[in-house]
Design a protein around this motif. Structure first.
Motif, PDB file in Angstrom:
ATOM      1  N   PRO A 211       0.823  -1.211   0.000  1.00  0.00           N
ATOM      2  CA  PRO A 211       0.000   0.000   0.000  1.00  0.00           C
ATOM      3  C   PRO A 211       0.857   1.262   0.000  1.00  0.00           C
ATOM      4  O   PRO A 211       2.043   1.210   0.339  1.00  0.00           O
ATOM      5  N   PRO A 212       0.281   2.402  -0.387  1.00  0.00           N
ATOM      6  CA  PRO A 212       1.085   3.616  -0.539  1.00  0.00           C
ATOM      7  C   PRO A 212       1.606   4.128   0.793  1.00  0.00           C
ATOM      8  O   PRO A 212       1.004   3.931   1.843  1.00  0.00           O
ATOM      9  N   ARG A 213       2.737   4.800   0.708  1.00  0.00           N
ATOM     10  CA  ARG A 213       3.313   5.422   1.890  1.00  0.00           C
ATOM     11  C   ARG A 213       2.511   6.663   2.259  1.00  0.00           C
ATOM     12  O   ARG A 213       1.873   7.276   1.408  1.00  0.00           O
ATOM     13  N   MET A 214       2.559   7.080   3.510  1.00  0.00           N
ATOM     14  CA  MET A 214       1.791   8.239   3.942  1.00  0.00           C
ATOM     15  C   MET A 214       2.223   9.501   3.213  1.00  0.00           C
ATOM     16  O   MET A 214       1.432  10.436   3.036  1.00  0.00           O
ATOM     17  N   TYR A 215       3.467   9.546   2.781  1.00  0.00           N
ATOM     18  CA  TYR A 215       3.990  10.715   2.090  1.00  0.00           C
ATOM     19  C   TYR A 215       3.993  10.521   0.572  1.00  0.00           C
ATOM     20  O   TYR A 215       4.490  11.385  -0.168  1.00  0.00           O
ATOM     21  N   ASN A 216       3.487   9.403   0.110  1.00  0.00           N
ATOM     22  CA  ASN A 216       3.381   9.047  -1.307  1.00  0.00           C
ATOM     23  C   ASN A 216       4.737   8.800  -1.957  1.00  0.00           C
ATOM     24  O   ASN A 216       5.032   7.692  -2.390  1.00  0.00           O
ATOM     25  N   PHE A 217       5.577   9.842  -2.054  1.00  0.00           N
ATOM     26  CA  PHE A 217       6.816   9.737  -2.809  1.00  0.00           C
ATOM     27  C   PHE A 217       7.984  10.267  -1.986  1.00  0.00           C
ATOM     28  O   PHE A 217       7.935  11.397  -1.487  1.00  0.00           O
ATOM     29  N   ALA A 218       9.043   9.457  -1.862  1.00  0.00           N
ATOM     30  CA  ALA A 218      10.234   9.912  -1.142  1.00  0.00           C
ATOM     31  C   ALA A 218      10.951  11.012  -1.917  1.00  0.00           C
ATOM     32  O   ALA A 218      11.651  11.839  -1.322  1.00  0.00           O
TER      33      ALA A 218
END
Length: 833
Positions: free
Chosen positions: A516-523
């Motif tokens: 599932p996606p990270r809380m920040y979407n993209f590093a």
């Protein structure tokens, strides 16, 4: 531990929700979007149960399972739940969840506004539904036509539950619309020009603009009707100069755009899925974009085709009939583009595509009956029959629910990291598809045979018995299909096989956000080079989480995303985003208390709660812009661009302008109501003398003009770097505005307005209250700006906030003089002494 894992841990410290009950303070779009969708699904199930009660009652003739009053409550609540608590909120929730991921952003631009919108939606829905469980639900229909919904014919609190609760929900919808417009235009990843946006973003952008312009007329209508019910202001009372047809105009000014507000995001899902499952770009991308924009524009000129039988003039009927047929053209462009994509591609018949094909079949049939209903003579014959009920469900359920479930199965691996059951999913589809057509296709026939809608029973032997029984059986088949889909979705979270990265070989950026996606979407935020980044730049799946692109600094502990040019997508600034906050929940809770207090007629508590809500909202606004908690001056600045608080064209300015567009739509609806009653209401009369002092209004306007001119001049100096006397100038503006406000309040207090006797005076009262609200907001906000200059939150280095406030002053000035011209000078020119 790898470098990317270390980077992930650092980002999660900043972007994670608070633990335990602290998750209620979450503002992250992923969390808020999921809450919207889950809550909308729950409301859908409730609305579905109400539908089963309706079909059970109508399965056989002369049944008394539901008595007439309870049937009317169930019927009203079914439409209300499906239209207001399910269809639009769940689509907005999907957009809130997906859009930042698709445009390469870490979050929406106004995260606290998204959280606030969700709680308004939740509390408003609970208020509306509570009336059903208390046995006092509204029974005037989900459209609340007057005079049936007025106090004389609906004396209980049922209609008040609807008016206050739905208005609360509408605040949520408008908030989401504003959020999505600004996010799509101003936070796309570098390189994503308008022509490179994912096609779904165009659909959502047009839909969000339609929400901004389409929902305020209903909000105004609800306010007017509640004022009539609670305070006796006769806006819809013919004897006092009102007109009940005004409610229908205000309702359908919202109601018909709403049809396309529901349809367009669903069509956007179809346009997103087709390229993925045909293995080629969508045919006619630009044509589709033009068709979507044209659909949004035309939809605002169709509202009166719901009113062909109320007695509108023949010329108006011809116009709206033509407009209703004209809207089929942009819709047909989209359908032919979809068919062309299927023709030239290699179709993969996966589960999401099964729902797309079901949508194409059902929606085309619904569109054909829509063209039939656009013809006035045919509309007259079937307007109050089940034919219209069938058409409505083919267009709304077929046009929205089928793509929505297809999208659910498509994005489910993104949400959970697991694949759903193909077998259960196909069983669910065929049961829903068969049950849907069995239920609603047969309603076309009962409608043509003359069965009226909104009746709780029918007599035996009139030819409707068998068709109604089959329709009711079909509704339970739909329920079985929905139950299988729910079981499939629930079970897949535990038993579904692990999904590979980008399992559908999709082309859009959301699949690079993790599964599932990270809380920040993209590093790291990439620069894209095409409309299909994951097809043309497949390395992004690895380089984004590895931190090989922009904005990887996180040591400062700030939540940041890029701000880009609305057209070219070029990097303009770094937008600093709020972190977890309890303020949205607290503010929404106080507003809920206001609604409940108004329902029980406890006005003192309502006033106290409203004041507390205002205090919380101003406290919320205090930690913005140059406030140390929002933009610490001592921290290291981003390497890529300035923080938005150091600029004069940040997200707040765009948010203010879009908010004022919605505000302006509400004002135009009020002006429309004034002119409509003047021209149409049979007992409308203008007084022999003006009931509002024109010299006093002119004096008030002069102070407002001076305050606006002075504020605009101060902002101009601030942009030039001249801040020597900025605080004093803001206090001068505050003083001028306060004098203007005081004169306005004196006018409304001293004017001999007979607000409970004539619609004329009641409308003037609402107009003055509207002006006072905006002037008061401008004055308080300017006083706060003066304080912020003193604390160093506004300065030459931090010029952001006064630029945001300037449009509010200009708007207040514009509506003031427009009101003087329309509500005072125009009647004088018409012959009032």
């Amino acid at each position: 531990m790898t470098e990317s894992q270390t980077l992930h841990q650092r980002f999660m410290k900043v972007w994670s929700n608070l633990p335990g009950w602290g998750t209620l303070a979450a503002v992250n779009h992923t969390t808020v979007g999921r809450r919207f969708m889950v809550t909308g699904a729950i409301f859908f199930l409730i609305g579905g149960l109400l539908a089963l009660l309706i079909r059970t009652q109508l399965a056989l003739p002369d049944q008394e399972i539901l008595n007439p009053d309870l049937y009317s409550q169930v019927f009203t609540m079914h439409g209300t739940v499906m239209m207001f608590l399910f269809a639009i909120p769940i689509l907005e929730g999907a957009a809130v969840y997906l859009i930042p991921k698709m445009i390469g952003a870490r979050d929406l631009i106004f995260p606290r506004l998204s959280a606030f919108g969700y709680y308004c939606y939740l509390f408003g829905g609970i208020i509306v539904l509570s009336s059903l469980f208390m046995g006092i639900a509204p029974s005037a229909g989900w459209f609340m036509y007057t005079p049936l919904s007025s106090a004389d014919y609906s004396p209980g609190p049922g209609s008040d539950f609807w008016l206050l609760g739905i208005t609360f929900v509408e605040i949520s919808s408008v908030s989401a619309g504003i959020e999505l417009v600004v996010a799509i235009l101003r936070s796309r990843t570098p390189g994503m020009t308008l022509s490179k946006m994912p096609i779904l973003c165009w659909y959502i952008l047009v839909t969000a603009f339609m929400i901004v312009f389409g929902f305020p007329p209903l909000i105004l209508g609800s306010i007017l009707l509640e004022l009539e019910r609670a305070a006796g202001m006769p806006f819809f009372d013919v004897a006092a100069g009102g007109d009940p047809i005004l409610w229908q105009h205000l309702f359908w000014l919202f109601g018909h755009p709403e049809v396309y507000i529901i349809f367009l995001p669903a069509a956007g899902i179809v346009s997103t899925l087709l390229p993925v499952f045909t293995g080629r770009p969508i045919v006619g991308y630009r044509w589709i974009v033009m068709a979507v924009i044209l659909t949004g524009f035309i939809s605002f000129g169709l509202w009166a085709h719901h009113m062909f039988t109320v007695g509108i003039p023949g010329m108006a009927q011809a116009f709206f009939s033509l407009a209703s047929m004209l809207v089929a053209i942009p819709t047909a462009i989209q359908v032919f583009a979809w068919l062309a994509t299927l023709w030239v591609g290699r179709v993969v018949f996966s589960l999401p595509m099964l729902w797309v094909f079901g949508f194409l079949f059902v929606f085309v049939l619904g569109g054909l009956t829509g063209v039939m209903l656009a013809l006035v003579p045919f509309n007259w014959q079937v307007h109050d029959t089940h034919f219209v009920v069938a058409h409505l469900h083919y267009v709304l359920i077929g046009g929205m629910l089928f793509p929505l479930i297809g999208g659910l199965y498509y994005w489910l691996p993104l949400i959970s990291g697991r694949m759903s059951s193909e077998r259960l999913g196909r069983w669910g589809f065929w049961l829903v598809f068969i049950g849907f057509n069995a239920t609603f296709f047969l309603m076309h026939l009962t409608g043509l045979l003359g069965m009226p809608r909104r009746v709780y029973t029918f007599s035996e032997g009139v030819g409707w018995d068998g068709l109604n029984l089959l329709s009711s059986v079909g509704s339970f088949i739909i329920a079985a299909g929905v139950a299988i889909i729910i079981i499939d979705v629930v079970l897949h979270f535990r038993f579904g096989r692990k999904a590979p990265d980008n399992p559908w070989n999709a082309d859009t950026l959301e699949w690079a956000a993790g599964m599932p996606p990270r809380m920040y979407n993209f590093a790291s935020l990439p620069e894209i080079k095409s409309r299909h980044p994951l097809w043309d730049q497949p390395e992004l799946m690895k380089t984004i989480p590895a931190g090989e692109h922009g904005l990887t600094q996180i040591e400062h502990g700030r939540r940041e995303t890029f701000g880009s040019d609305p057209v070219t997508g070029k990097l303009k600034e770094v937008m600093l985003l709020p972190t977890n906050s309890w303020l949205p929940l607290i503010a929404a809770s106080f507003l809920a208390v206001v609604c409940v207090s108004l329902l029980v007629r406890s006005y003192s508590i309502a006033v106290v709660a409203a004041v507390l809500a205002a205090i919380v909202l101003f406290r919320w606004s205090w930690e913005n812009g140059g406030h140390p908690k929002a933009a610490p001056l001592g921290d290291k600045e981003p390497e890529e661009a300035l923080l938005h608080s150091r600029t004069t064209d940040g997200s707040g300015l765009w948010g203010m302008v879009v908010t004022l567009l919605a505000d302006g739509a509400l004002y135009l609806a009020l002006l429309f109501g004034w002119l409509y009653l003047w021209a149409v209401a049979p007992n409308w009369t203008l007084p022999e003398e003006l009931v509002i002092s024109l010299p006093a209004m002119a004096l008030s306007g002069l102070f407002l003009t001076g305050a606006t001119w002075w504020f605009a001049g101060s902002v101009k100096k601030l942009k030039r770097g001249n801040v020597a006397r900025l605080q004093e100038e803001f206090w001068i503006v505050t003083l001028l505005g306060a004098i203007h406000l005081g004169v306005l309040i004196a006018i409304i207090v001293t004017s001999p307005l007979k607000v409970t006797e004539t619609a004329h005076d009641a409308v003037l009262f609402v107009m003055l209250a509207f002006l006072i609200f905006h002037s008061g907001l401008s004055v308080i906000a300017t006083a706060l700006q003066a304080l912020r200059v003193r604390y160093g939150y506004v300065s030459e280095r931090l010029p952001y906030e006064p630029v945001v406030l300037k449009p509010l002053w200009l708007f207040s000035l514009a509506i003031f003089w427009c009101s003087v011209a329309s509500f005072l000078l125009l009647p004088m020119a018409w012959g009032v002494a």
